[in-house]
Design a protein around this motif. Structure first.
Motif, mmCIF file in Angstrom:
data_model
loop_
_atom_site.group_PDB
_atom_site.id
_atom_site.type_symbol
_atom_site.label_atom_id
_atom_site.label_comp_id
_atom_site.label_asym_id
_atom_site.label_seq_id
_atom_site.Cartn_x
_atom_site.Cartn_y
_atom_site.Cartn_z
ATOM 1 N N GLY A 1 58.226 65.683 13.357
ATOM 2 C CA GLY A 1 59.635 65.954 13.601
ATOM 3 C C GLY A 1 59.867 67.208 14.424
ATOM 4 O O GLY A 1 61.015 67.517 14.762
ATOM 5 N N GLU A 2 58.799 67.946 14.753
ATOM 6 C CA GLU A 2 58.938 69.195 15.502
ATOM 7 C C GLU A 2 59.670 68.955 16.812
ATOM 8 O O GLU A 2 59.271 68.141 17.637
ATOM 9 N N GLY A 3 60.776 69.676 17.003
ATOM 10 C CA GLY A 3 61.564 69.546 18.213
ATOM 11 C C GLY A 3 62.485 68.338 18.230
ATOM 12 O O GLY A 3 63.245 68.145 19.181
ATOM 13 N N LEU A 4 62.428 67.538 17.170
ATOM 14 C CA LEU A 4 63.247 66.329 17.104
ATOM 15 C C LEU A 4 64.214 66.342 15.932
ATOM 16 O O LEU A 4 65.406 66.102 16.086
ATOM 17 N N SER A 5 63.692 66.623 14.747
ATOM 18 C CA SER A 5 64.520 66.587 13.535
ATOM 19 C C SER A 5 64.141 67.725 12.613
ATOM 20 O O SER A 5 62.958 67.924 12.310
ATOM 21 N N ALA A 6 65.143 68.473 12.146
ATOM 22 C CA ALA A 6 64.891 69.584 11.221
ATOM 23 C C ALA A 6 64.383 69.084 9.878
ATOM 24 O O ALA A 6 63.694 69.788 9.153
ATOM 25 N N ASN A 7 64.732 67.848 9.519
ATOM 26 C CA ASN A 7 64.257 67.237 8.275
ATOM 27 C C ASN A 7 64.581 68.108 7.062
ATOM 28 O O ASN A 7 63.719 68.437 6.258
ATOM 29 N N GLN A 8 65.845 68.462 6.920
ATOM 30 C CA GLN A 8 66.274 69.285 5.782
ATOM 31 C C GLN A 8 66.567 68.412 4.562
ATOM 32 O O GLN A 8 66.913 67.244 4.692
ATOM 33 N N SER A 9 66.401 68.994 3.401
ATOM 34 C CA SER A 9 66.712 68.307 2.150
ATOM 35 C C SER A 9 68.006 68.867 1.588
ATOM 36 O O SER A 9 68.255 70.074 1.670
ATOM 37 N N PHE A 10 68.802 67.983 1.006
ATOM 38 C CA PHE A 10 70.108 68.388 0.480
ATOM 39 C C PHE A 10 70.256 68.023 -0.993
ATOM 40 O O PHE A 10 69.767 66.979 -1.441
ATOM 41 N N TYR A 11 70.944 68.886 -1.708
ATOM 42 C CA TYR A 11 71.329 68.601 -3.090
ATOM 43 C C TYR A 11 72.777 68.130 -3.063
ATOM 44 O O TYR A 11 73.640 68.774 -2.458
ATOM 45 N N LEU A 12 73.007 66.999 -3.708
ATOM 46 C CA LEU A 12 74.347 66.422 -3.736
ATOM 47 C C LEU A 12 74.761 66.151 -5.170
ATOM 48 O O LEU A 12 73.926 65.974 -6.060
ATOM 49 N N ALA A 13 76.053 66.129 -5.380
ATOM 50 C CA ALA A 13 76.586 65.834 -6.708
ATOM 51 C C ALA A 13 77.724 64.835 -6.578
ATOM 52 O O ALA A 13 78.382 64.760 -5.532
ATOM 53 N N ALA A 14 77.936 64.089 -7.631
ATOM 54 C CA ALA A 14 79.108 63.225 -7.672
ATOM 55 C C ALA A 14 80.329 64.139 -7.695
ATOM 56 O O ALA A 14 80.351 65.131 -8.427
ATOM 57 N N ARG A 15 81.314 63.835 -6.890
ATOM 58 C CA ARG A 15 82.484 64.709 -6.816
ATOM 59 C C ARG A 15 83.141 64.946 -8.187
ATOM 60 O O ARG A 15 83.497 66.089 -8.514
ATOM 61 N N PRO A 16 83.312 63.912 -9.013
ATOM 62 C CA PRO A 16 83.920 64.152 -10.334
ATOM 63 C C PRO A 16 83.095 65.124 -11.184
ATOM 64 O O PRO A 16 83.650 65.974 -11.883
ATOM 65 N N PHE A 17 81.763 65.018 -11.087
ATOM 66 C CA PHE A 17 80.909 65.925 -11.859
ATOM 67 C C PHE A 17 81.050 67.353 -11.354
ATOM 68 O O PHE A 17 81.183 68.293 -12.140
ATOM 69 N N ALA A 18 81.020 67.532 -10.031
ATOM 70 C CA ALA A 18 81.154 68.868 -9.463
ATOM 71 C C ALA A 18 82.488 69.499 -9.856
ATOM 72 O O ALA A 18 82.576 70.707 -10.103
ATOM 73 N N SER A 19 83.534 68.691 -9.933
ATOM 74 C CA SER A 19 84.868 69.204 -10.260
ATOM 75 C C SER A 19 85.007 69.590 -11.724
ATOM 76 O O SER A 19 85.647 70.582 -12.055
ATOM 77 N N LYS A 20 84.349 68.808 -12.593
ATOM 78 C CA LYS A 20 84.544 69.001 -14.032
ATOM 79 C C LYS A 20 83.462 69.834 -14.704
ATOM 80 O O LYS A 20 83.704 70.443 -15.742
ATOM 81 N N GLU A 21 82.261 69.836 -14.143
ATOM 82 C CA GLU A 21 81.132 70.468 -14.830
ATOM 83 C C GLU A 21 80.512 71.588 -14.001
ATOM 84 O O GLU A 21 79.300 71.655 -13.795
ATOM 85 N N ALA A 22 81.344 72.490 -13.531
ATOM 86 C CA ALA A 22 80.868 73.577 -12.687
ATOM 87 C C ALA A 22 79.820 74.437 -13.387
ATOM 88 O O ALA A 22 78.845 74.867 -12.775
ATOM 89 N N LYS A 23 79.996 74.682 -14.667
ATOM 90 C CA LYS A 23 79.062 75.532 -15.398
ATOM 91 C C LYS A 23 77.681 74.893 -15.478
ATOM 92 O O LYS A 23 76.652 75.566 -15.363
ATOM 93 N N LEU A 24 77.663 73.574 -15.640
ATOM 94 C CA LEU A 24 76.378 72.883 -15.715
ATOM 95 C C LEU A 24 75.658 72.901 -14.368
ATOM 96 O O LEU A 24 74.436 73.018 -14.309
ATOM 97 N N LEU A 25 76.414 72.779 -13.292
ATOM 98 C CA LEU A 25 75.799 72.904 -11.966
ATOM 99 C C LEU A 25 75.166 74.282 -11.804
ATOM 100 O O LEU A 25 74.080 74.424 -11.249
ATOM 101 N N GLN A 26 75.836 75.302 -12.305
ATOM 102 C CA GLN A 26 75.289 76.657 -12.216
ATOM 103 C C GLN A 26 73.970 76.748 -12.971
ATOM 104 O O GLN A 26 73.001 77.360 -12.497
#
Length: 307
Positions: A198-223
């Motif tokens: 991927g050199e010079g083509l794609s950074a190939n980054q990894s992402f952490y994602l959450a379900a929007r309802p979970f992120a909205s309601k369970e902020a402390k748990l995400l922390q």
């Protein structure tokens, strides 16, 4: 990392997490940080202090993981750069909550050692295996762009990593676009030739994602999850040999394979998305939209979590 979601704590005071909650986390064999975290039991201990639990779910690749997240079967997960774009375009209720640094050397386009294919342009008309909607999908798009080929000029074979490896070994495909640890494992046993990384083509980054309802309601748990990842980052950085052994036991591939995988990753540090990272994700999304490989264009910043 401990400061990554610090603003969420204020939200947590309002939302509260007094009830017992099971945090459902999705991972795949490339989710090294999460696999080591799971193996060490750090998160279980920290969640238990508040009466919470964690349940782990393994997936073949990012697209399948995000399908489960969209269906409400997961709360948090980690994928490559492309799956969130496909998921957002399909209307999935998810948000970006963190990312790991680029690792372009951790993915590649492979051909058999005796293949006549020597240049990217020679993929024209060839059967190329990849997981649809994965980071490999974007690497192939960028490789074709570099070679001056159109997407329609190859024959994409949409296969999971396991399916693609089997097809590669029996000669049913001409090339295979894949990421670690599958890439490293193939290097060791199948002995392919690397057409390009991927050199010079794609950074190939990894992402952490959450379900929007979970992120909205369970902020402390995400922390709590991200604080645990912070400590885990230090273990991976300072004790790579031991980390390779942990990963080998958990995944079933040998220790040298994971030593190679860890070697190709500059860092496992998880941080909040920067404007530059969002802009890069937008470039990926725009290219897929131009090729009409996603249902509709997306605006990435719309799903970057802002507590």
């Amino acid at each position: 990392m401990k400061r990554l979601l610090a603003p969420l704590l204020a939200l947590a005071l309002v939302a509260g997490t007094a009830h017992a909650t099971e945090v459902r986390i999705g991972y795949q064999k490339s989710s090294l940080n999460l696999i080591v975290l799971k193996s060490r039991g750090i998160l279980e201990k920290r969640l238990a202090e508040g009466g919470h639990t964690v349940k782990w779910h393994e997936f073949a690749a990012g697209p399948q993981l995000l399908e489960a997240l969209a269906a409400g079967s997961l709360d948090v997960g980690m994928t490559g750069d492309t799956p969130p774009i496909f998921a957002q375009s399909a209307g999935s209720p998810l948000v970006y909550v963190g990312f790991e640094p680029p690792k372009p050397q951790a993915s590649a386009i492979l051909v058999p050692s005796d293949s006549p294919i020597r240049k990217l342009a020679e993929l024209k008309g060839k059967r190329v295996a990849l997981q649809k909607g994965s980071s490999a999908h974007y690497l192939l798009v960028r490789a074709l762009d570099k070679a001056g080929l159109k997407w329609e000029e190859i024959q994409p074979a949409y296969l999971t990593p396991a399916e693609a490896r089997a097809a590669f070994e029996r000669g049913a495909i001409d090339a295979w676009v894949i990421w670690d640890p599958f890439y490293a494992a193939a290097e060791k046993t199948v002995k392919p030739r690397v057409l390009t990384t991927g050199e010079g083509l794609s950074a190939n980054q990894s992402f952490y994602l959450a379900a929007r309802p979970f992120a909205s309601k369970e902020a402390k748990l995400l922390q709590i999850v991200f604080d645990a990842l912070s400590d885990n980052d230090d273990f991976l950085e300072k004790q790579p040999a031991e980390a390779a052994q942990v990963l080998s036991r958990a995944v079933g591939l040998d220790v040298p394979t994971f030593e190679r995988v860890i070697e190709r990753r500059p860092s496992f540090k998880v941080t909040w998305l920067t404007p530059q990272v969002v802009a890069e994700q937008q470039r990926i999304a725009d290219r897929f939209a131009e090729l009409k490989l996603i249902p509709k264009p997306v605006t990435v910043k719309d799903i970057v979590w802002q507590p």
